[in-house]
Design a protein around this motif. Structure first.
Motif, PDB file in Angstrom:
ATOM      1  N   GLU A 102       0.700  -1.079  -0.113  1.00 27.69           N
ATOM      2  CA  GLU A 102       0.062   0.124  -0.089  1.00 27.69           C
ATOM      3  C   GLU A 102       0.958   1.178   0.004  1.00 27.69           C
ATOM      4  N   GLY A 103       1.961   0.937   0.092  1.00 27.33           N
ATOM      5  CA  GLY A 103       2.949   2.428  -0.048  1.00 27.33           C
ATOM      6  C   GLY A 103       3.150   2.975   1.693  1.00 27.33           C
ATOM      7  N   ASP A 104       2.635   2.541   2.476  1.00 29.83           N
ATOM      8  CA  ASP A 104       2.579   3.091   3.839  1.00 29.83           C
ATOM      9  C   ASP A 104       4.040   3.466   4.322  1.00 29.83           C
ATOM     10  N   ASP A 105       4.941   2.387   4.166  1.00 31.74           N
ATOM     11  CA  ASP A 105       6.341   2.550   4.408  1.00 31.74           C
ATOM     12  C   ASP A 105       7.014   3.494   3.626  1.00 31.74           C
ATOM     13  N   GLN A 106       8.039   3.998   4.215  1.00 28.40           N
ATOM     14  CA  GLN A 106       8.955   5.013   3.465  1.00 28.40           C
ATOM     15  C   GLN A 106       9.802   3.973   2.407  1.00 28.40           C
ATOM     16  N   VAL A 107      10.071   4.560   1.209  1.00 27.85           N
ATOM     17  CA  VAL A 107      10.902   3.758   0.257  1.00 27.85           C
ATOM     18  C   VAL A 107      12.191   3.534   0.892  1.00 27.85           C
ATOM     19  N   ARG A 108      12.603   2.115   1.054  1.00 30.52           N
ATOM     20  CA  ARG A 108      14.096   1.903   1.408  1.00 30.52           C
ATOM     21  C   ARG A 108      14.969   1.809   0.237  1.00 30.52           C
ATOM     22  N   GLU A 109      16.036   2.626   0.380  1.00 35.28           N
ATOM     23  CA  GLU A 109      17.113   2.488  -0.501  1.00 35.28           C
ATOM     24  C   GLU A 109      18.197   2.093   0.439  1.00 35.28           C
ATOM     25  N   GLN A 110      19.125   1.663  -0.523  1.00 38.25           N
ATOM     26  CA  GLN A 110      20.503   1.512   0.274  1.00 38.25           C
ATOM     27  C   GLN A 110      20.772   2.730   0.690  1.00 38.25           C
ATOM     28  N   PRO A 111      21.495   2.376   2.268  1.00 43.17           N
ATOM     29  CA  PRO A 111      21.882   3.758   2.878  1.00 43.17           C
ATOM     30  C   PRO A 111      22.795   4.421   2.224  1.00 43.17           C
ATOM     31  N   TYR A 112      22.678   5.775   1.946  1.00 35.55           N
ATOM     32  CA  TYR A 112      23.797   6.623   1.350  1.00 35.55           C
ATOM     33  C   TYR A 112      25.086   6.752   2.356  1.00 35.55           C
ATOM     34  N   ALA A 113      24.884   6.502   3.642  1.00 35.09           N
ATOM     35  CA  ALA A 113      25.866   6.539   4.549  1.00 35.09           C
ATOM     36  C   ALA A 113      26.790   5.437   4.711  1.00 35.09           C
ATOM     37  N   ASP A 114      27.959   5.651   5.025  1.00 29.58           N
ATOM     38  CA  ASP A 114      28.736   4.563   5.293  1.00 29.58           C
ATOM     39  C   ASP A 114      28.472   3.797   6.715  1.00 29.58           C
ATOM     40  N   MET A 115      27.793   2.827   6.664  1.00 29.66           N
ATOM     41  CA  MET A 115      27.121   2.345   8.016  1.00 29.66           C
ATOM     42  C   MET A 115      28.251   1.687   8.841  1.00 29.66           C
ATOM     43  N   SER A 116      29.452   1.477   8.323  1.00 32.73           N
ATOM     44  CA  SER A 116      30.449   0.934   9.269  1.00 32.73           C
ATOM     45  C   SER A 116      30.967   2.490  10.051  1.00 32.73           C
ATOM     46  N   ASP A 117      30.768   3.488   9.690  1.00 30.82           N
ATOM     47  CA  ASP A 117      31.358   4.692  10.322  1.00 30.82           C
ATOM     48  C   ASP A 117      30.400   5.150  11.279  1.00 30.82           C
ATOM     49  N   ARG A 118      30.660   5.115  12.617  1.00 29.59           N
ATOM     50  CA  ARG A 118      29.671   5.659  13.663  1.00 29.59           C
ATOM     51  C   ARG A 118      28.843   6.906  13.590  1.00 29.59           C
ATOM     52  N   LEU A 119      29.786   7.921  13.087  1.00 30.91           N
ATOM     53  CA  LEU A 119      29.037   9.065  12.854  1.00 30.91           C
ATOM     54  C   LEU A 119      28.016   9.103  11.723  1.00 30.91           C
ATOM     55  N   GLU A 120      28.399   8.375  10.554  1.00 32.78           N
ATOM     56  CA  GLU A 120      27.479   8.573   9.356  1.00 32.78           C
ATOM     57  C   GLU A 120      26.169   7.595   9.678  1.00 32.78           C
ATOM     58  N   ARG A 121      26.568   6.664  10.396  1.00 32.69           N
ATOM     59  CA  ARG A 121      25.561   5.521  10.375  1.00 32.69           C
ATOM     60  C   ARG A 121      24.516   6.453  11.536  1.00 32.69           C
ATOM     61  N   THR A 122      24.812   7.073  12.550  1.00 31.27           N
ATOM     62  CA  THR A 122      24.090   7.674  13.442  1.00 31.27           C
ATOM     63  C   THR A 122      23.397   8.915  12.879  1.00 31.27           C
ATOM     64  N   ALA A 123      23.804   9.347  11.910  1.00 30.41           N
ATOM     65  CA  ALA A 123      23.180  10.579  10.951  1.00 30.41           C
ATOM     66  C   ALA A 123      22.165   9.728  10.285  1.00 30.41           C
ATOM     67  N   TRP A 124      22.447   8.669   9.416  1.00 27.91           N
ATOM     68  CA  TRP A 124      21.378   7.997   8.640  1.00 27.91           C
ATOM     69  C   TRP A 124      20.466   7.533   9.457  1.00 27.91           C
ATOM     70  N   GLU A 125      20.598   7.023  10.774  1.00 31.81           N
ATOM     71  CA  GLU A 125      19.384   6.437  11.626  1.00 31.81           C
ATOM     72  C   GLU A 125      18.564   7.665  12.218  1.00 31.81           C
ATOM     73  N   MET A 126      18.784   8.847  11.991  1.00 27.01           N
ATOM     74  CA  MET A 126      18.036   9.796  12.635  1.00 27.01           C
ATOM     75  C   MET A 126      16.833  10.039  12.121  1.00 27.01           C
ATOM     76  N   PRO A 127      15.739  10.127  12.839  1.00 25.65           N
ATOM     77  CA  PRO A 127      14.357  10.511  12.487  1.00 25.65           C
ATOM     78  C   PRO A 127      13.924  11.763  11.527  1.00 25.65           C
ATOM     79  N   LEU A 128      14.617  11.723  10.280  1.00 29.52           N
ATOM     80  CA  LEU A 128      14.601  12.784   9.403  1.00 29.52           C
ATOM     81  C   LEU A 128      14.267  12.356   8.078  1.00 29.52           C
ATOM     82  N   ASP A 129      13.887  12.994   7.170  1.00 29.07           N
ATOM     83  CA  ASP A 129      13.485  12.396   5.617  1.00 29.07           C
ATOM     84  C   ASP A 129      14.750  12.178   5.031  1.00 29.07           C
TER      85      ASP A 129
END
Length: 153
Positions: A102-129
């Protein structure tokens, strides 16, 4: 070391998830990155094995929500989860599939952030668009590049 060597038998859903992940050609780390919940490759491996390598080894059984998200990533159907005795996880997976259809969830794309980097991962997981998260990651990368240039000068 194999779980059977330890006297621990993985639950049936663990084998189902493992085979489905392998059929998709995903590593546990790659599969974990595709889940919208916080789940790392190491935890994915523990769930597939049915134990956590501690002394003594600790049995692991995925919570229903975690299992439903794992199943969604690797293409396991709700009926197959129910067949191995995980009815509640099957109900959660049906809801995930309904929302996705139904398209209720946000479209998930591959993370733009380097998920192995603590700061980038934290930024990517923030509740923002997504665009705001990308902007924050870009700012982090620019700040790092500037710091490296200043140190080399």
């Amino acid at each position: 070391m194999d779980s059977s060597d330890l006297g621990i038998t993985p639950p049936p859903e663990a084998g189902l998830i493992r085979v489905a992940r392998m059929a998709r050609g995903l590593s546990p780390e790659a599969a974990a990155l595709q889940t919208p919940i916080r789940l790392g490759g190491a935890r994915w491996r523990h769930i597939e094995r049915g134990y956590e390598p501690k002394r003594p080894p600790k049995k692991v059984r995925a919570p229903d929500t975690t299992l439903a998200h794992m199943a969604h990533v690797v293409g396991v159907s709700p009926d197959r989860l129910a067949e191995v005795g995980r009815e509640t996880a099957a109900v959660v997976l049906r809801e995930i599939l309904r929302q996705h259809a139904e398209g209720d969830d946000q479209v998930r794309e591959q993370p733009y952030a380097d998920m192995s980097d603590r700061l980038e991962r934290t930024a990517w997981e923030m509740p923002l668009d997504v665009e705001q998260r990308k902007l924050i990651v870009d700012m982090l990368r620019q700040a790092r590049a500037q710091g490296q240039q200043e140190r080399s000068a």
